[in-house]
Write an enzyme that holds these catalytic residues in place. Structure first.
Site, PDB file in Angstrom:
ATOM      1  N   LYS A  78       0.842  -1.197   0.000  1.00 21.50           N
ATOM      2  CA  LYS A  78       0.000   0.000   0.000  1.00 21.50           C
ATOM      3  C   LYS A  78       0.879   1.248   0.000  1.00 21.50           C
ATOM      4  O   LYS A  78       1.922   1.291   0.679  1.00 21.50           O
ATOM      5  CB  LYS A  78      -0.888  -0.054   1.244  1.00 21.50           C
ATOM      6  N   SER A 159      -9.359   1.355   3.597  1.00 21.21           N
ATOM      7  CA  SER A 159      -8.540   2.168   2.721  1.00 21.21           C
ATOM      8  C   SER A 159      -7.517   1.369   1.918  1.00 21.21           C
ATOM      9  O   SER A 159      -6.927   1.891   0.973  1.00 21.21           O
ATOM     10  CB  SER A 159      -7.797   3.237   3.544  1.00 21.21           C
ATOM     11  N   SER A 183      -9.707  -1.234   7.562  1.00 21.10           N
ATOM     12  CA  SER A 183      -9.069  -0.937   6.279  1.00 21.10           C
ATOM     13  C   SER A 183      -8.325  -2.112   5.654  1.00 21.10           C
ATOM     14  O   SER A 183      -7.902  -2.009   4.508  1.00 21.10           O
ATOM     15  CB  SER A 183      -8.115   0.251   6.428  1.00 21.10           C
TER      16      SER A 183
END
Length: 509
Positions: A78, A159, A183
Site C-alpha cells: 500500500k 482504505s 481498512s
C-alpha cells in the site's frame, strides 16, 4: 527430503535439482508485471510499478543458496508504506508526490530478507480514508478511483483498496495493507480474499504514514490463509523504533506451521448475532453449518450493549492522534516535501482544490487540526474508555462470559456502488470495530456471495491470539472453499444471477 518423482523413469529428484526446477524469482516477477499490464487501468489498483523489481529478483536468483521462505514471491505494498527504491510514498496525496525517502519500512526490509520481491505500490483511499466524512473509498488524487474486479462499478472498500484488488484480480498472490478500523478486513471481504489485521504491536509501523498509534497496524492480504500466514511470519517482530512492538519477538511464531485443518474440532466459538444482517444472512447460515461440520461448538451471543458506545470515543482518539502522529512523520520526510504539518496539508489542498478536492472535502483534517494534543484530558479519557469498552468489557468479556475461544460474524455487506455525488453508501458490517479499537486480531475469509458479490466471514479473538485465529480461519477455508475468481462485469445487471430478472417481458398483442 523432497519426494517428487520424475514421470520419465520414476526416479527420485534430488533436493538441489528440484529447487532448480522451481520458477525463478525473475520469472515470477515478470509474470506479475505482465498481469498488471494486462489488467490496468481496468481496475486502477496500482499506483506504480517498482522499476528495480526485475534486478532485485535477478539478485535473488544469483544467491539461491540463501533463499528465504518467501523466495521470489511478488508482493505489492500500500502506498502509505515506505520502500527504498525510486518510488515516492504518497498516501494518495499530491502533497507527498516527492516523498522519496530512500528507506524501507522495517516490515518491507523483513519481506526482502525473506526473499519477497516488491513489485509495486497500490492505490488507497487518500490519507487512508481519514480526510473527509463524505469520501469515496478507493479514491486518491494520485491514483484515481480503484474498482471492484467482480463488478467494475462497485466499490472495493478502503482504505487498503488497491492491495485487495491486486490480489483478487490475480496480479499477485499477496499484498500488504494497513488498518486503523476496517481498512484491511473490509477490502479483503468485498474483494473475495483473505485479510488479516494482526494484534497491534506484532508488526512495526515505522515509516508507515500514520493515523493512530493506538490502532494502526499493517497486515497481509492474500489469496489464501496459508499465504497470509507466511507473509505475517516474515513481517512480524520487534522494532526498537516502535515501542508498541516490544513484545513482538516473544509473541511471534511460525504462523504457517501452526495452521491445522482440524483446529475447529471441539472449539467453542461465539456467534455474534448482534452484528449480523445487511444482506449476508444466507451466506452466514451456510458458514455456520460448515463450522458445525468441522466440529465447532457454536454459542449464540444475541446482545452486546456496548456496541454503540465505542465509536464516539474512538473517533476522538483518532482525531487527536492523527495530528500528533502525522506531524511527527512529516518532520522525517525529505526537504522535497514542502508540507511539514497537518496545517500545511490543509492549505495545500485548498490551493490545489481542483485536483485534491473535486469530489469531497477535508472536514476530518480540519477537525483534527483543532485538537489540543496528547496531553489533553479529554483525549486521554476517550482512549481509556474506548479501549476498556472494546477490550476488557468487549471482546474479553464476550469470550469469558460465553466460555468461547473466538468470535465469528459476517465481516461487512457486499460491495456498494461507486457514488461520486453522495460519497460512500455503507450498508453495514459486523463487529470489526471491537477488534480495531481493542487492538486484537481479526481475520476475514471468503464465505460466499450476495448476487455474485463476495462477502467474508470474520474470526476475532483476544490479544496475541493471532496463531489461533489464523488456524481457525484456515480450517474453515479448507472446508468451505468459497473463493471464486472475479468476472470483471461492467455492472451487476450483467451477472447471470441478476440479468434474467432484469429482462423485459415481450409485449402482448
Amino acid at each position: 527430503m523432497l519426494r517428487n518423482l520424475l514421470l520419465a523413469g520414476a526416479l527420485l529428484v534430488p533436493a538441489a535439482a528440484a529447487a532448480q526446477q522451481q520458477p525463478s524469482a525473475v520469472d515470477r516477477t515478470r509474470d506479475a508485471i505482465r498481469r498488471v499490464e494486462a489488467l490496468e487501468p481496468r481496475v486502477n489498483a496500482v499506483i506504480a510499478l517498482e522499476p528495480g523489481a526485475i534486478e532485485e529478483a535477478r539478485a535473488l536468483d544469483r544467491n539461491r543458496r540463501a533463499r528465504g521462505p518467501l523466495f521470489g514471491m511478488p508482493i505489492m505494498v500500500k502506498d502509505n508504506i515506505e520502500t527504498k527504491g525510486a518510488l515516492p510514498t504518497t498516501a494518495g496525496s499530491l502533497a507527498l508526490a516527492q516523498n522519496i525517502t530512500g528507506r524501507d519500512a522495517p516490515l518491507v526490509a523483513r519481506l526482502r530478507a525473506a526473499g519477497a520481491v516488491i513489485v509495486g505500490k497500490t492505490n488507497l483511499s487518500e490519507w487512508a480514508n481519514f480526510r473527509d466524512g463524505e469520501s469515496i473509498s478507493g479514491w486518491s488524487a494520485v491514483g484515481g478511483q480503484t474498482r471492484n474486479p467482480y463488478v467494475l462499478n462497485r466499490n472495493a472498500c478502503g482504505s487498503s483498496t488497491g492491495s485487495g484488488v491486486v490480489v483478487a484480480s490475480g496480479m499477485v498472490r499477496a499484498a500488504i495493507g494497513t488498518e486503523t478500523n476496517g481498512s484491511i478486513t473490509c477490502p479483503a471481504s468485498v474483494n473475495g480474499i483473505v485479510g488479516f489485521k494482526p494484534t497491534v504491536g506484532l508488526v512495526s509501523r515505522t515509516y508507515v504514514v500514520p493515523i493512530s498509534h493506538s490502532q494502526d497496524t499493517p497486515g497481509p492480504m492474500a489469496a489464501t490463509v496459508r499465504e497470509a500466514a507466511m507473509v505475517l511470519t516474515a513481517i512480524a517482530g520487534t522494532d526498537p523504533a516502535d515501542a508498541a512492538t516490544k513484545e513482538a519477538d516473544r509473541r511471534k511464531t511460525d504462523y504457517a506451521a501452526a495452521l491445522s485443518d482440524n483446529s475447529l474440532r471441539g472449539k467453542r466459538i461465539g456467534v455474534m448475532r448482534f452484528a449480523t444482517g445487511f444482506g449476508t444472512e444466507a451466506a452466514f447460515d451456510e458458514a455456520l453449518a460448515t463450522l458445525r461440520r468441522e466440529g465447532a461448538i457454536l454459542v449464540d451471543i444475541d446482545k452486546f450493549e456496548g456496541m454503540g458506545k465505542i465509536g464516539g470515543d474512538s473517533y476522538k482518539v483518532l482525531l487527536s492522534e492523527f495530528k500528533a502522529d502525522l506531524n511527527a512523520y512529516l518532520a522525517t520526510t525529505p526537504p522535497t516535501v514542502k508540507t511539514r504539518t497537518l496545517a500545511d496539508l490543509i492549505a495545500f489542498n485548498n490551493a490545489n482544490a481542483a485536483a485534491e478536492l473535486p469530489l469531497f472535502g477535508q472536514d476530518i483534517f480540519e477537525g483534527s487540526e483543532k485538537t489540543k494534543g496528547l496531553d489533553d484530558p479529554d483525549y486521554k479519557a476517550a482512549r481509556a474508555n474506548s479501549l476498556r469498552m472494546a477490550g476488557a468489557e468487549g471482546i474479553d468479556k464476550l469470550l469469558k462470559d460465553n466460555n468461547v475461544v473466538a468470535l465469528v460474524g459476517p465481516t461487512v455487506s457486499a460491495a456498494w456502488l461507486i457514488e461520486p455525488v453522495h460519497g460512500d453508501y455503507y450498508p453495514g458490517g459486523g463487529a470489526g470495530t471491537l477488534a480495531a479499537v481493542a487492538g486484537y486480531p481479526h481475520l476475514t475469509v471468503p464465505m460466499g456471495e450476495v448476487k455474485g458479490l463476495p462477502v467474508g466471514l470474520s474470526f476475532m479473538g483476544p490479544k496475541w491470539a493471532d496463531a489461533l485465529i489464523l488456524s481457525l480461519g484456515y480450517d474453515y477455508e479448507q472446508a468451505s472453499q468459497k473463493r471464486k475468481e472475479p468476472q470483471f462485469l461492467k455492472a451487476l445487471e450483467n451477472s447471470p444471477e441478476v440479468e434474467r430478472a432484469f429482462e423485459g417481458q415481450p409485449l402482448r398483442r
